[in-house]
Design an enzyme around this catalytic site. Structure first.
Site, PDB file in Angstrom:
ATOM      1  N   ALA A 100      33.683  37.263  41.886  1.00 19.74           N
ATOM      2  CA  ALA A 100      34.533  37.241  40.694  1.00 19.74           C
ATOM      3  C   ALA A 100      35.616  36.192  40.889  1.00 19.74           C
ATOM      4  O   ALA A 100      35.743  35.602  41.976  1.00 19.74           O
ATOM      5  CB  ALA A 100      35.157  38.616  40.488  1.00 19.74           C
ATOM      6  N   LYS A 101      36.400  36.008  39.837  1.00 22.44           N
ATOM      7  CA  LYS A 101      37.440  34.960  39.850  1.00 22.44           C
ATOM      8  C   LYS A 101      38.383  35.081  41.038  1.00 22.44           C
ATOM      9  O   LYS A 101      38.807  34.086  41.611  1.00 22.44           O
ATOM     10  CB  LYS A 101      38.265  35.064  38.568  1.00 22.44           C
ATOM     11  CG  LYS A 101      37.753  34.178  37.479  1.00 22.44           C
ATOM     12  CD  LYS A 101      38.772  34.060  36.356  1.00 22.44           C
ATOM     13  CE  LYS A 101      38.060  33.499  35.123  1.00 22.44           C
ATOM     14  NZ  LYS A 101      38.349  34.226  33.909  1.00 22.44           N
ATOM     15  N   ARG A 102      38.699  36.333  41.402  1.00 16.43           N
ATOM     16  CA  ARG A 102      39.691  36.509  42.477  1.00 16.43           C
ATOM     17  C   ARG A 102      39.206  35.934  43.809  1.00 16.43           C
ATOM     18  O   ARG A 102      39.983  35.737  44.731  1.00 16.43           O
ATOM     19  CB  ARG A 102      40.040  37.992  42.652  1.00 16.43           C
ATOM     20  CG  ARG A 102      38.894  38.840  43.127  1.00 16.43           C
ATOM     21  CD  ARG A 102      39.246  40.303  43.351  1.00 16.43           C
ATOM     22  NE  ARG A 102      38.036  41.069  43.568  1.00 16.43           N
ATOM     23  CZ  ARG A 102      37.257  41.536  42.609  1.00 16.43           C
ATOM     24  NH1 ARG A 102      37.574  41.353  41.350  1.00 16.43           N
ATOM     25  NH2 ARG A 102      36.147  42.193  42.901  1.00 16.43           N
TER      26      ARG A 102
END
Ligand code: GLU
Length: 336
Positions: free
Chosen positions: A264-266
């Site tokens: 994911a983006k994180r």
């Protein structure tokens, strides 16, 4: 006597235009494409855009562009047409409505006025494993859709699938053999209970749409991430209820970040577009992923076509791939 030859499979790429494609999406799509192509099969591309709040404008064009850049091709799809057009789910609502009518006519769908957020979630593929068990509160509650609508103050009720009762002689345990994960069984009644199939009479959810489309498009092989393995028995029940052929399933380990959670983006920017912009070529991305799948001894540039003869399911590691963007951007990590 020789065995009857198995016809070449029809595979599918079924991305959702909810954001840019990242390395995790590509690894699974590569396997879906190669699995079909390595057996001389066809590939259908379908855009799964029913998940309205999450669908992003322009994402479809961007994902088609990323896929072409990486060397994917398809025999049928939104940009090339084909016998099962249209290939965009939001343009196929008539088919889903017909399927819902069939289920209603056979008593296998009933209106439900329960929790809105849970029903809204039925629009998306349950990647986050957030399935809740429904207690069947609305199962035999309303004599008609109109009665349910009246009970919910005029808000259109959702539709749920009525899992055939064990008492009717139907087994609620669905078993199948996954091409990668092996034998899998689930008591759907205990796992999810009667699951939501439509947000309202026109708003088919993910499970209903995917079943209708895979059957209508002649898909015989579904290759996707193993987070969708627990969602598969419910889909098989819908296939059976609509008397549609069930495809073969192949659920593969995901790509995760260092914390073990789905990419994911994180975890940093792992979008294909970010690597494109940084000057990483398609052959580097494909070669890196091919090595992670056990088809190359180490990351070295390769095209999808080069991998057709190397594709093998047993070589794929069982563990998820832990990915950080620096693995593809070697210059950005001094000291490596
Ligand atoms: N469209 C779904 C997704 O991209 C995949 C659904 C499927 O493969 O069945 O999340």
């Amino acid at each position: 006597m020789a065995d009857t030859p198995t016809p070449p499979p029809v595979g599918r790429l079924a991305p959702s235009p909810t954001g840019a494609l990242h390395i995790g999406n590509i690894r699974t799509l590569m396997c879906a494409w190669l699995s079909a192509r390595s057996k001389g099969g066809r590939v259908v591309l379908r855009i799964e855009d029913l998940d309205h709040p999450k669908v992003k404008r322009g994402s479809t064009e961007a994902l088609l562009d990323d896929l072409r850049w990486l060397g994917f091709d398809w025999d049928e799809g939104p940009d090339v047409g084909g016998p099962s057009a249209p290939y965009v789910q939001s343009l196929r609502t008539d088919l889903y409505r017909d399927a819902l009518s069939t289920l209603r006519a056979s008593g296998l769908a009933y209106p439900c006025v329960c929790t809105r957020s849970e029903i809204e979630r039925c629009q998306s593929a349950p990647h986050a494993g957030e399935t809740l068990r429904y207690d069947g509160r609305c199962r035999d509650r309303f004599p008609s859709y109109g009665a349910a609508m009246a009970a919910s103050g005029g808000r259109p009720p959702a539709w749920r699938f009525r899992i055939p009762d064990a008492a009717s002689g139907h087994s609620q345990v669905v078993s199948f053999t996954d091409l990668f994960a092996g034998p899998f069984s689930q008591d759907v009644s205990a796992f999810s209970g009667d699951f939501a199939i439509a947000r309202n009479s026109d708003g088919a959810g993910y499970a209903l749409a995917v079943v209708v489309d895979d059957a209508a498009m002649g898909v015989t092989e579904v290759v996707r991430g193993d987070d969708l393995l627990p969602a598969t028995p419910a889909q098989i029940l819908i296939h059976q209820a609509l008397r549609l052929p069930t495809p073969r399933y192949c659920h593969l380990p995901l790509v995760v970040g260092p914390d073990g959670r789905r990419l994911a983006k994180r975890h940093g920017d792992s979008r294909v577009s970010a690597f494109r912009e940084a000057g990483v070529g398609p052959a580097s991305i494909i070669g890196f992923l091919a090595a992670s799948l056990g088809w190359l001894p180490s990351p070295s540039p390769a095209s999808l076509r080069d991998l057709v003869p190397l594709f093998s399911l047993p070589s794929i590691p069982r563990a998820p791939l832990v990915f950080t963007p620096d693995l593809l951007l070697p210059h950005s990590s001094p000291g490596r």
